[in-house]
Design an enzyme around this catalytic site. Structure first.
Site, PDB file in Angstrom:
ATOM      1  N   ASP A   1       2.334   1.978   3.352  1.00  0.00           N
ATOM      2  CA  ASP A   1       3.288   1.013   3.925  1.00  0.00           C
ATOM      3  C   ASP A   1       4.699   1.449   3.588  1.00  0.00           C
ATOM      4  OD1 ASP A   1       1.010  -0.573   4.200  1.00  0.00           O
ATOM      5  OD2 ASP A   1       1.509  -1.849   2.483  1.00  0.00           O
TER       6      ASP A   1
ATOM      7  N   HIS B   1       0.874  -1.172   0.000  1.00  0.00           N
ATOM      8  CA  HIS B   1       0.000   0.000   0.000  1.00  0.00           C
ATOM      9  C   HIS B   1       0.913   1.225   0.000  1.00  0.00           C
ATOM     10  CE1 HIS B   1      -2.407  -2.915   2.422  1.00  0.00           C
ATOM     11  NE2 HIS B   1      -3.480  -2.319   1.938  1.00  0.00           N
TER      12      HIS B   1
END
Ligand code: XUL
Ligand code: CO
Length: 449
Positions: free
Chosen positions: A112, A109
């Protein structure tokens, strides 16, 4: 030369490249069944399975649960002075882990990989600084991006949804995030882009305009796809169904619901399904049911590999370890023709109390072995032919004559009814389904007999 990547600092110094040692090995840090180069059917194991590591669970999650704080002390975060420095160390740790394990792909993501900044501008700046670094590391390590995605569920601004938020301002901020995440995915040569609608659903119908929210979700997906295609993205878009959690009801409830949604809004040309085992269980389905349902619609794409817990009603995201389940999943995947742009992404996390640095390796080794064994069993089902042969024979009455006409949609109800009327009751339909016989065969394959 080491056959794995190590950055400025080695984060798993006690572990080297994980090797295949075979089923008799008692080394916890060796594969027992996953033998990357071994041919199963027409392809090597690694090309059937296309393992990906999930950045979020493996390098970001820290064991926090609703009842307690972090238990996993990540050295790649502890030794950094700024969030961006931590992001850099985390990326080094990630590529070290992925290459030591021998996985070919990863998934991430946006948040992240890089922390959110004080404005959309700063957030993009952070993301693209990390993307530039990821691009270099991918090349150096020989690792590829299976898919990218955007975290549209953690920040409080998304508490009422992202694309389905009742406030336009939030929808626009979600768009800013998705546009940048698509750009990042393209820059990294990603083979896919996933939408998991974490908060795209409702907590209560009493404050929700369901139709408007679903229309908005479709509109958002459609313009995101248009944008990506315009930028030259040739990969696959995935929708990942889940019935609930964090919302009471998620619009992408299960595979069948998503198929209906995609077709209703004309999105079925660009989108495929990314099916997660634990989400299937939460929706009251078998993992293989979801895979077969997607394949039957020609919309099977990719897999989030994990498992739930039969006694818990939530997304435990455990590493897959049931060979029975992986065998049936791989059988469904082989029947669907295997992966093209997709793969097996370990959307799974080690338990809160699994705190040894080796535990992350051991968990992935177990998951990879479970799918390798599942693949071998699935190939045995196909090679032996008794189960597929039985299923084929079961429908043989549709191969010729009036059965074939019905199968092709060439009989009216009157014609069909007359055939039944004239034939009379006789013994039609009194044929064994042989479920137990077939289940016993499957158990023989499970033990390699
Ligand atoms: C949450 C989940 C996500 C998606 C990506 O249940 O599965 O991790 O896979 O957003
Ligand atoms: Co998932």
């Amino acid at each position: 030369m080491a056959d794995y990547y190590v950055g400025e600092k080695e984060y798993f110094p006690k572990i080297t490249k994980i090797k295949y040692e075979g089923p008799k090995s008692d080394n916890p840090l060796a594969f027992k069944y996953y033998d990357a180069e071994k041919k199963v059917g027409k392809k090597k194991m690694k090309d059937h399975l296309r393992f990906a590591i999930a950045y979020w669970h493996s390098f970001c999650a820290d064991g926090t649960d609703p009842f307690g704080s972090a238990t996993h002390a990540h050295p790649w975060i502890a030794d950094a002075k700024t969030p961006m420095e931590a992001a850099g160390h985390k990326m080094d740790a990630a590529f070290e882990f992925i290459t030591k394990l021998g996985a070919e792909f990863y998934c991430f993501h946006d948040r992240d990989m890089a922390p959110e900044g004080a404005s959309p501008f700063e957030s993009e700046k952070n993301l693209f600084a990390m993307v530039a670094r990821a691009k270099k590391l991918q090349k150096a390590a020989g690792v590829k991006l299976l898919w990218g995605t955007s975290n549209l569920f953690s920040h409080p601004r998304y508490m009422n949804g992202a694309a389905t938020n009742p406030e336009f301002g939030v929808v626009a901020l979600a768009a800013a995030q998705v546009k940048a995440a698509i750009d990042a995915t393209i820059e990294l040569g990603g083979l896919g882009y996933t939408f998991w609608g974490g908060r795209e659903g409702y907590m209560s119908l009493i404050n929700t305009d369901l139709k408007k929210e679903k229309d908005h979700l479709a509109c958002f997906l459609s313009i995101a796809c248009d944008y990506a295609r315009k930028q030259g993205f040739k990969g696959t878009f995935y929708i990942e169904p889940k019935p609930m959690e964090p919302t009471k009801h998620q619009y992408d409830f299960d595979t069948e619901t998503v198929i209906g949604f995609l077709r209703h809004y004309g999105l079925d040309k660009d989108f495929r399904l990314n099916i997660e085992a634990n989400h299937a269980e939460l929706a009251g389905h078998e993992f293989a049911h979801e895979l077969e349902t997607a394949a039957a619609a020609g919309l099977f794409g990719s897999v989030d590999a994990n498992r739930g817990d039969a006694q818990n009603g939530w997304d435990t995201d455990q590493f897959p370890n049931s060979y029975y389940e992986t065998a049936l999943a791989m059988y469904a995947i082989l029947k669907a023709g295997g992966f093209t742009t997709g793969g097996l992404n370990f959307d799974a996390k080690i338990r809160r109390n699994s705190i040894d640095p080796a535990d992350l390796f051991i968990a992935h080794i177990g998951g990879m072995d479970a799918f390798a064994a599942g693949l071998e069993i699935a190939q045995r089902i196909i090679n032996d032919g008794r189960i597929p042969g039985f299923v084929k024979k079961r429908y043989v009455s549709f191969n010729t004559g009036n059965g074939a006409k019905f199968d092709k949609g060439e009989l009216s109800l009157e014609q069909l009814a007359k055939i039944g009327f004239d034939a009379g009751y006789g013994k039609t339909g009194i044929t064994s389904g042989k479920q137990e016989y077939l289940e016993n065969i499957l158990n023989q394959y499970l033990l390699g007999l």
